[in-house]
Each structure stands twice: as structure tokens, then as C-alpha cells.
Design a protein around this motif. Structure first.
Motif, PDB file in Angstrom:
ATOM      1  N   LEU A 181       0.806  -1.220   0.000  1.00 52.55           N
ATOM      2  CA  LEU A 181       0.000   0.000   0.000  1.00 52.55           C
ATOM      3  C   LEU A 181       0.841   1.274   0.000  1.00 52.55           C
ATOM      4  O   LEU A 181       0.300   2.365   0.079  1.00 52.55           O
ATOM      5  N   ALA A 182       2.138   1.124  -0.093  1.00 60.26           N
ATOM      6  CA  ALA A 182       3.022   2.293   0.030  1.00 60.26           C
ATOM      7  C   ALA A 182       2.639   3.398  -0.959  1.00 60.26           C
ATOM      8  O   ALA A 182       2.482   3.158  -2.156  1.00 60.26           O
ATOM      9  N   GLY A 183       2.466   4.597  -0.419  1.00 56.12           N
ATOM     10  CA  GLY A 183       2.180   5.767  -1.256  1.00 56.12           C
ATOM     11  C   GLY A 183       0.753   5.845  -1.775  1.00 56.12           C
ATOM     12  O   GLY A 183       0.400   6.772  -2.504  1.00 56.12           O
ATOM     13  N   LYS A 184      -0.086   4.880  -1.395  1.00 54.15           N
ATOM     14  CA  LYS A 184      -1.448   4.873  -1.937  1.00 54.15           C
ATOM     15  C   LYS A 184      -2.409   5.671  -1.067  1.00 54.15           C
ATOM     16  O   LYS A 184      -2.139   5.945   0.108  1.00 54.15           O
ATOM     17  N   HIS A 185      -3.534   6.014  -1.670  1.00 50.53           N
ATOM     18  CA  HIS A 185      -4.557   6.807  -0.988  1.00 50.53           C
ATOM     19  C   HIS A 185      -5.714   5.887  -0.617  1.00 50.53           C
ATOM     20  O   HIS A 185      -6.430   5.394  -1.489  1.00 50.53           O
ATOM     21  N   VAL A 186      -5.851   5.666   0.684  1.00 46.52           N
ATOM     22  CA  VAL A 186      -6.830   4.680   1.140  1.00 46.52           C
ATOM     23  C   VAL A 186      -8.189   5.324   1.382  1.00 46.52           C
ATOM     24  O   VAL A 186      -8.287   6.384   2.007  1.00 46.52           O
ATOM     25  N   LYS A 226       2.938   2.303   5.076  1.00 42.18           N
ATOM     26  CA  LYS A 226       3.275   3.658   4.592  1.00 42.18           C
ATOM     27  C   LYS A 226       2.332   4.185   3.506  1.00 42.18           C
ATOM     28  O   LYS A 226       2.765   4.624   2.434  1.00 42.18           O
ATOM     29  N   VAL A 227       1.035   4.163   3.807  1.00 37.42           N
ATOM     30  CA  VAL A 227       0.087   4.781   2.876  1.00 37.42           C
ATOM     31  C   VAL A 227       0.290   6.298   2.919  1.00 37.42           C
ATOM     32  O   VAL A 227       0.872   6.839   3.861  1.00 37.42           O
ATOM     33  N   ALA A 228      -0.217   6.987   1.881  1.00 38.55           N
ATOM     34  CA  ALA A 228      -0.041   8.449   1.830  1.00 38.55           C
ATOM     35  C   ALA A 228      -1.181   9.166   2.558  1.00 38.55           C
ATOM     36  O   ALA A 228      -0.971  10.214   3.169  1.00 38.55           O
ATOM     37  N   LYS A 242       2.150  11.015  13.049  1.00 37.39           N
ATOM     38  CA  LYS A 242       3.618  10.947  13.151  1.00 37.39           C
ATOM     39  C   LYS A 242       4.243  10.493  11.844  1.00 37.39           C
ATOM     40  O   LYS A 242       5.326  10.919  11.465  1.00 37.39           O
ATOM     41  N   ALA A 243       3.509   9.608  11.151  1.00 35.58           N
ATOM     42  CA  ALA A 243       4.028   9.070   9.887  1.00 35.58           C
ATOM     43  C   ALA A 243       3.735  10.000   8.710  1.00 35.58           C
ATOM     44  O   ALA A 243       4.012   9.666   7.555  1.00 35.58           O
ATOM     45  N   GLY A 244       3.113  11.167   8.995  1.00 34.75           N
ATOM     46  CA  GLY A 244       2.850  12.142   7.920  1.00 34.75           C
ATOM     47  C   GLY A 244       1.656  11.787   7.050  1.00 34.75           C
ATOM     48  O   GLY A 244       1.506  12.316   5.942  1.00 34.75           O
TER      49      GLY A 244
END
Ligand code: RAM
Length: 385
Positions: free
Chosen positions: A39-44, A97-99, A120-122
Motif C-alpha cells: 500500500l506504500a504511497g497509496k490513498h486509502v 506507509k500509505v499516503a 507521526k508518519a505524515g
């Protein structure tokens, strides 16, 4: 109040005249686990639970806007409408690390710890439909005011209890007042078939229904207390609750502020041949067999003479616009901050502005206007929503 009336009238004519919305495209696949995908960088986009067409349609609009921005959207909802199930999924997504996270919540507590981790993870967080507490969201997207929806549902239910068609000028407040003025029969009683007992959005609407019932025009004519039952946005549980309304025979009209409750009550009242009528927030595609579809129909031959909803796909589009603005820093969610969406659905380019939420100290963005679906416009909407 005035502008709300205008919305309803406009909504009806827009529904009749324009009809340019995209039909339902391919349905999103949703999943109860986040760990199997990258899911890295994806918009959930996370709805309250899977298997709800309302959530699928919102995701359709969300995905369209995210994809048009060259990014990737993903639909992740739990199988059960609980806070715990959503929290578990969010936790897994943070690790991946989703966005961003756009969420319709199942309750108003229990998200603090996991969303502190997200912050915290932005990860940017926006709520839509069912809100997060102000400190946990950039903003919240609602279709329109909760007060307008709550009072309109009571007015529709009153007119239906009194056997009145949806008024041709769309002014349900005036029609309900006029119809009640000459009413001297037994006290009318409404039931509410809601989602879960903790769902913020339904509870907000119910509070506004109760407020409307305090107005002098209802006194002695419509009971100020609502008979509330909860089906947890599950078809089987909602059907059981609808059957209880039929067995108890205490209410004249069921108001269901959830599409799942509407479909369950529609089927239950139809198959039991009950004299209880139904109104609420329903999807035309799911309610077509319980509602009139021709101008020549007698609305009262059907379980649900008329009902309301808004453009669910647009709701998803607007939430995507907010989250994208939050990510690129152009929209901070503070009252007065703005984001825009390129032409979509029936609209040209539109700018949305965050306003003060009337019920908490966070901000809020309204998507647009609701529609009343009735025998004069149902046919146009069945393939769209
Ligand atoms: C349901 C959901 C949602 C609600 C709509 C009207 O499917 O519960 O929260 O806004 O219906």
C-alpha cells in the motif's frame, strides 16, 4: 432553512433535467486485510464496512479524482461495522506507509492512538459521511447540513403518514405544516431503523429529527419520541429489526437514515404486506421495487412513497479533492481554506471552502445538495445511484 428548501426544489428539477452523471462503473474490490498488498504511497478510502453499495459508490468518485491526479487509490474496509475492525486495518496501513486515509467512521471514540501514529508518519486524514473528532481530521465532508436532512426526513414522514404526495413545489416544510394544521386523528408515531448505536453520522441526523419534532406544529399530533432500532448496517440484522417493527405494530412510518436499513425495511414491509410506510435515505437502484416509478402511479400503493439522498459519487470526489489538497499543502482544513475540483459529474470546476462545523470545533465542507426521489423522477436515477 430557506436555502434548504431551495435545494430540495432545485434538486428535483436538476434530477429531472440534467441526468449527466456517470453510471456505476466497475465496482471497487474491498478487503478486510491490508497486509496482503503493498500500500506504500497509496490513498486509502475506508468505509464503515464492506458490502455496502453506498460505500462502493463513494469510492468510485474518490478513485476517479485520485487517478486523474496521477495517483493510486485503494479501497479497504472491514467486514464488520466496528471501530476495532477499522483501527486494526488502519494500523496495518500505517506500517505499509500509505499516503492518506479518507474514512467514514463507526464510532466517535477509539481512533486516537492509531491516528496519532498516522500523524507521526505524515499520513493525511480526512473524514467523510461519518465524522472523526476534530483533532483527528484535516476536515470532514458532509453532503449537506445535518439539520436540513433531519428536519426534511421528519417532514417527509409526516406527509407520508397523512397520505400526502410529495408536493410539486418541493416545499415539504410548508406542506407538512399545512397538512398537520387540520389533522385531529390519533398521535402519529415514527420508528427509526438506524445503523449502529454508535455511528456519528446517523446519530447526528437522529438528533436533528428529534429537534424538528419539538416544533409547535407537531405537538399533540406527532409523538416527540422516536422508536429507535439498530441494524448495524447489516442486511440480516436490519431485516430482523424491521420485522420487529411489523410485529410490534406501534409505528406509522419507519424512517431509515441508512441505505442498508432502507433496503431491508422495504423488503420486510413489502413481503409482510404491512400498512407501515417507509421513508429515509435510500439508493434508487436498491429501492426501485418498493417505490413508484411512473407519474401515473399512486405512491401509496408502494411501501416507500418517496425518499431522499444526495449524489454519493460526488461525495467521494469531494473527499478526494480535500485529501489531495491536504497532501500538497494547498488546503490545511482551517475555516476559510479552499480546494478546487476540475469539472466533474454535472458540475463545472468548483471550489470548496472549509466552514466551521456546527457541532464540534473542527471544520467541515459541504458537497452539494440532496435530492428527493419520488414518482416523478425515480426512473432517471435508478441507473445512476
Ligand atoms: C448508509 C451508510 C451511510 C449513510 C447512508 C445514507 O449506507 O450507513 O453512513 O450516510 O447510508
Amino acid at each position: 432553512m430557506k436555502s434548504w428548501k431551495k435545494f430540495l426544489v432545485l434538486g428535483t428539477s436538476v434530477a429531472l433535467a440534467i441526468g449527466t452523471l456517470a453510471g456505476c462503473g466497475s465496482k471497487a474490490s474491498s478487503s478486510g486485510t491490508a497486509s496482503s498488498n503493498n500500500l506504500a504511497g497509496k490513498h486509502v478510502f475506508m468505509f464503515k464496512s464492506t458490502g455496502n453499495t453506498f460505500g462502493d459508490l463513494m469510492y468510485e468518485g474518490f478513485q476517479e479524482v485520485i487517478t486523474a491526479a496521477g495517483k493510486e487509490a485503494v479501497y479497504k474496509s472491514p467486514a464488520e461495522t466496528t471501530v476495532a475492525a477499522q483501527v486494526q486495518l488502519i494500523d496495518e496501513m500505517i506500517t505499509q506507509k500509505v499516503a492518506s486515509l479518507t474514512i467514514s467512521t463507526n464510532g466517535d471514540t477509539g481512533y486516537n492512538d492509531v491516528l496519532a501514529k498516522a500523524e507521526k508518519a505524515g499520513i493525511k486524514v480526512v473524514s467523510v459521511d461519518s465524522k472523526l473528532n476534530p483533532e483527528l481530521r484535516t476536515t470532514h465532508i458532509d453532503p449537506t447540513s445535518q439539520e436540513g436532512i433531519g428536519s426534511s426526513l421528519i417532514q417527509c414522514a409526516t406527509l407520508i403518514a397523512l397520505g400526502q404526495e410529495y408536493p410539486s413545489d418541493g416545499n415539504i416544510a410548508k406542506a407538512a405544516e399545512t397538512a398537520l394544521a387540520t389533522y385531529s386523528g390519533k398521535e402519529i408515531k415514527f420508528g427509526v431503523l438506524s445503523a449502529s448505536i454508535d455511528t456519528p453520522v446517523q446519530n447526528g441526523w437522529i438528533a436533528m429529527m428529534e429537534k424538528e419534532l419539538q416544533l409547535p406544529m407537531y405537538q399533540g399530533k406527532v409523538s416527540p419520541s422516536l422508536d429507535k432500532k439498530y441494524g448495524n448496517d447489516d442486511l440480516t440484522e436490519s431485516t430482523t429489526q424491521a420485522q420487529a417493527f411489523v410485529a410490534e405494530g406501534k409505528v406509522d412510518v419507519i424512517i431509515s437514515p441508512t441505505t442498508v436499513g432502507m433496503a431491508a425495511a422495504g423488503q420486510t414491509l413489502k413481503s409482510s404486506n404491512s400498512s407501515i410506510k417507509l421513508t429515509g435515505l435510500g439508493l434508487p437502484s436498491e429501492m426501485q421495487t418498493f417505490m413508484p416509478k411512473e407519474a401515473s402511479d399512486n405512491s401509496f400503493d408502494f411501501v416507500c412513497p418517496y425518499m431522499m439522498l444526495w449524489d454519493v459519487i460526488d461525495l467521494g470526489r469531494v473527499s478526494a479533492g480535500a485529501v489531495l489538497g491536504a497532501l500538497d499543502g494547498s488546503f490545511d482544513g482551517k475555516v476559510g481554506s479552499k480546494f478546487s475540483l476540475k469539472a466533474f459529474g454535472e458540475y463545472p470546476e468548483r471550489t470548496f471552502e472549509a466552514i466551521q462545523h456546527p457541532a464540534d470545533d473542527g471544520s467541515l465542507v459541504y458537497e452539494g445538495m440532496p435530492y428527493v426521489f419520488h414518482k416523478g423522477n425515480m426512473k432517471t436515477w435508478i441507473s445512476k445511484l
